[in-house]
Design an enzyme around this catalytic site. Structure first.
Site, PDB file in Angstrom:
ATOM      1  N   ASP A 370       0.799  -1.176   0.000  1.00 46.33           N
ATOM      2  CA  ASP A 370       0.000   0.000   0.000  1.00 46.33           C
ATOM      3  C   ASP A 370       0.832   1.225   0.000  1.00 46.33           C
ATOM      4  O   ASP A 370       1.592   1.436   0.834  1.00 46.33           O
ATOM      5  CB  ASP A 370      -0.976  -0.078   1.027  1.00 46.33           C
ATOM      6  CG  ASP A 370      -1.728  -1.339   0.636  1.00 46.33           C
ATOM      7  OD1 ASP A 370      -1.781  -2.229   1.428  1.00 46.33           O
ATOM      8  OD2 ASP A 370      -2.145  -1.387  -0.469  1.00 46.33           O
ATOM      9  N   THR A 371       0.685   2.128  -0.453  1.00 46.18           N
ATOM     10  CA  THR A 371       1.704   2.892  -1.159  1.00 46.18           C
ATOM     11  C   THR A 371       1.137   4.206  -1.691  1.00 46.18           C
ATOM     12  O   THR A 371      -0.033   4.297  -1.992  1.00 46.18           O
ATOM     13  CB  THR A 371       2.204   2.044  -2.341  1.00 46.18           C
ATOM     14  OG1 THR A 371       2.633   0.797  -1.843  1.00 46.18           O
ATOM     15  CG2 THR A 371       3.300   2.713  -3.104  1.00 46.18           C
ATOM     16  N   ILE A 372       2.041   5.186  -1.828  1.00 47.50           N
ATOM     17  CA  ILE A 372       1.667   6.380  -2.586  1.00 47.50           C
ATOM     18  C   ILE A 372       2.621   6.507  -3.765  1.00 47.50           C
ATOM     19  O   ILE A 372       3.772   6.062  -3.695  1.00 47.50           O
ATOM     20  CB  ILE A 372       1.695   7.674  -1.735  1.00 47.50           C
ATOM     21  CG1 ILE A 372       3.096   7.981  -1.164  1.00 47.50           C
ATOM     22  CG2 ILE A 372       0.637   7.636  -0.666  1.00 47.50           C
ATOM     23  CD1 ILE A 372       3.971   8.817  -2.003  1.00 47.50           C
ATOM     24  N   MET A 452       0.294   2.762  -7.650  1.00 47.09           N
ATOM     25  CA  MET A 452       0.409   2.117  -6.345  1.00 47.09           C
ATOM     26  C   MET A 452      -0.461   0.871  -6.308  1.00 47.09           C
ATOM     27  O   MET A 452      -1.432   0.755  -7.043  1.00 47.09           O
ATOM     28  CB  MET A 452       0.005   3.100  -5.245  1.00 47.09           C
ATOM     29  CG  MET A 452      -1.399   3.640  -5.383  1.00 47.09           C
ATOM     30  SD  MET A 452      -1.713   5.141  -4.409  1.00 47.09           S
ATOM     31  CE  MET A 452      -1.099   6.413  -5.510  1.00 47.09           C
TER      32      MET A 452
END
Length: 561
Positions: A370-372, A452
């Site tokens: 999970d990520t930007i 993402m």
């Protein structure tokens, strides 16, 4: 009566046209592209995009603006980012006409051994708690990028985030949804409530959230630099908290951390050079997928067709069989990257794709060895593709007291089989899912982009490019188009088999296509929330114009000036 009926039909036709036809873009596009001459930013949150544009207008470089935006995202989107995590970036240097890659991922604790983990009866490293915590590399990544490509003082770049951390901001819709999910998973750990709840409750959409602890941490970074994080009071608090929770990361692990400048690697897909970073990340899986698909007439298959989706899924399975076996920290392994992304290897492996039925398993190839997400471009032609995250949303659940952030759980991705490339070892970087991407054409920048979404990112990178190159979509349409994601388990030993898995498909794909995929042996299910979030900036070299896009699956937008 007849005239009234004609008028009614005409009005109905007009309203129907407005309801179903777009002035620009395909029906699934959420909006038109964004154009700008002097600079462009695309992020997953409005405040981050605004911050980046403000920095560009003050004379900051693309990297300056990206750092400021990333700092803001750590505050306003803690469900996907934060300084407790890692960072990767690809930078286009307009003066040198060259790409630079930065691997700012952290390493495992020196005092934690494979023997200790197996002695505990573990078959895998847990997802949450102190054991999956590795050194957070993002802050060092900021300072490495800034030292090479920055212009404005770091204190000035952190000022907007400090302001909003102290004074508050309204929580956005998508972030609020994931905040609630993260609270259910890790909200019971010490420090979570103090940092991430409002009067003991999870923030809802529109609630004003403040993070004074993060403001204080950012202020220490602004005055003390990267050493304030890795060698000062912040490091001591991190180490003390983890020791209290039964963890192994120490002040010495933090003090010895370094990022690494690396050469991006590429393949050419139908005249476009696609650039990714080499392992320990998974970027080369996107290159392997594209190499396999280049041997098929994708354009004539048609977007959303059964033939295209089936072929794509089967190519993914072949590439991910290699991913499961070979992708790991190159400091501990002799990785066959050049062989894996070669056209000759793709030609051999393409024979594994059966046009009529889905493969239940695929072996890794016989090679040795999970990520930007945000992107920014400036007035001088510099561009940066940057991705940063804690993993599994907010991360491990470990929140050191009064620092305002959670530590990542990337160590979960190690394998506990001693014969595996990605086996756990002290001081080793785990296999990584977050990957920035860049595209050039004829030696000029064409697009900076990323999506993402954990392990699904290579699939989405490939789909974005196929949408643009094979299906003639613009940069906004390519991200909004319905996606297909294949998920399959992998064996951590031996031949690296990838199971038949599941095909997650968005609702805009026709039901007939879904039925035909099932007939070929695919397990198909409609899904939500697994298709990531895309940002991109394309560069029109002829007109010297930036074209930005940010999709509707997240809260953000693209803006230019």
């Amino acid at each position: 009566m007849f005239k009234a009926l004609v008028v009614l039909l005409f009005i109905s036709h007009i309203f129907s046209a407005y309801a179903y036809d777009r002035v620009s873009g395909k029906l699934f596009a959420s909006r038109s592209e964004v154009y700008g001459q002097n600079g462009m930013a695309a992020t997953s949150h409005p405040l981050a995009t605004q911050t980046a544009i403000d920095v560009l207008k003050k004379g900051g470089t693309a990297v300056d603006a990206a750092i400021a935006a990333n700092a803001m995202l750590g505050l306003v989107e803690p469900t996907g980012a934060g300084i407790g995590g890692d960072l990767f970036a690809i930078v286009w240097d307009a003066k040198e006409k060259k790409l630079h890659g930065l691997n700012a991922s952290g390493r495992s604790p020196q005092s934690l051994t494979l023997t200790e983990l197996t002695k505990r009866g573990l078959t895998k490293i847990p997802s949450f708690g102190p054991l999956p915590v590795s050194v957070p590399g993002a802050v060092d990544g900021w300072y490495e990028l800034h030292g090479k490509f920055g212009n404005l003082p770091m204190a000035e770049l952190l000022t907007p985030s400090i302001h909003y951390a102290k004074n508050g901001f309204p929580v956005s819709e998508v972030v609020a949804h994931y905040w609630k999910l993260n609270a259910q998973r890790v909200g019971h750990y010490d420090g979570f409530a103090d940092t991430y709840l409002i009067d003991g409750k999870v923030p809802k959409t529109g609630d004003i959230f403040k993070n004074p602890h993060l403001a204080a941490t950012y202020e220490k970074l602004a005055t003390g630099g990267r050493d304030a994080f890795y060698k000062g009071d912040i490091a001591a608090r991190i180490a003390a908290h983890l020791k209290e929770q039964g963890g192994f990361l120490t002040k010495e692990d933090l003090a010895s951390h370094t990022s690494e400048w690396v050469e991006p690697v590429s393949t050419n897909y139908r005249g476009y050079d696609i650039w990714e970073l080499p392992p320990n990340g998974q970027g080369i899986a996107a290159l392997q997928i594209l190499n396999l698909l280049e041997g098929f007439d994708i354009r004539n298959m048609g977007f959303g067709s059964t033939e295209y989706i089936h072929t794509f899924i089967e190519a993914k399975k072949v590439a991910f069989a290699d991913r499961a076996k070979f992708y790991a920290d190159p400091a501990f392994n002799n990785l066959p990257v050049e062989s894996l992304i070669s056209k000759d290897y793709a030609n051999e492996r393409r024979a594994l794709i059966d046009k009529k039925k889905a493969a239940l398993s695929v072996n890794a190839g016989p090679v040795d060895g999970d990520t930007i997400y945000l992107t920014v471009a400036d007035k001088d032609g510099n561009m940066v593709s940057l991705i940063q995250s804690n993993y599994r949303g907010m991360g491990s659940g470990m929140v050191p007291p009064e620092l305002g952030f959670m530590l990542q759980n990337r160590g979960e991705l190690f394998i506990l089989d001693p014969s595996h490339y990605n086996t756990y070892a002290p001081g080793k970087r785990p296999f990584h899912t977050i990957i920035p991407a860049f595209v050039t054409q004829n030696g000029e920048p064409w697009m900076s982009f990323g999506v993402m979404g954990g392990a699904t990112q290579p699939q989405m990178h490939a789909q974005i490019l196929i949408n643009m190159i094979d299906f003639d979509m613009n940069v906004q349409e390519a991200g909004d188009a319905p996606r297909v994601i294949h998920s399959g388990s992998s064996s951590p030993t031996g031949g690296m088999m990838i199971s038949g898995g599941k095909v997650h498909i968005e609702s805009q794909i026709p039901m007939q296509t879904k039925r035909e995929l099932i007939d070929k042996g695919h397990k198909v299910e409609e899904s939500i929330g697994v298709f990531g979030g895309y940002q991109a900036i394309r560069y029109d070299a002829e007109r010297q114009v930036y074209i930005g896009a940010s999709e509707s699956r997240k809260d953000g937008y693209a803006a230019g000036y």
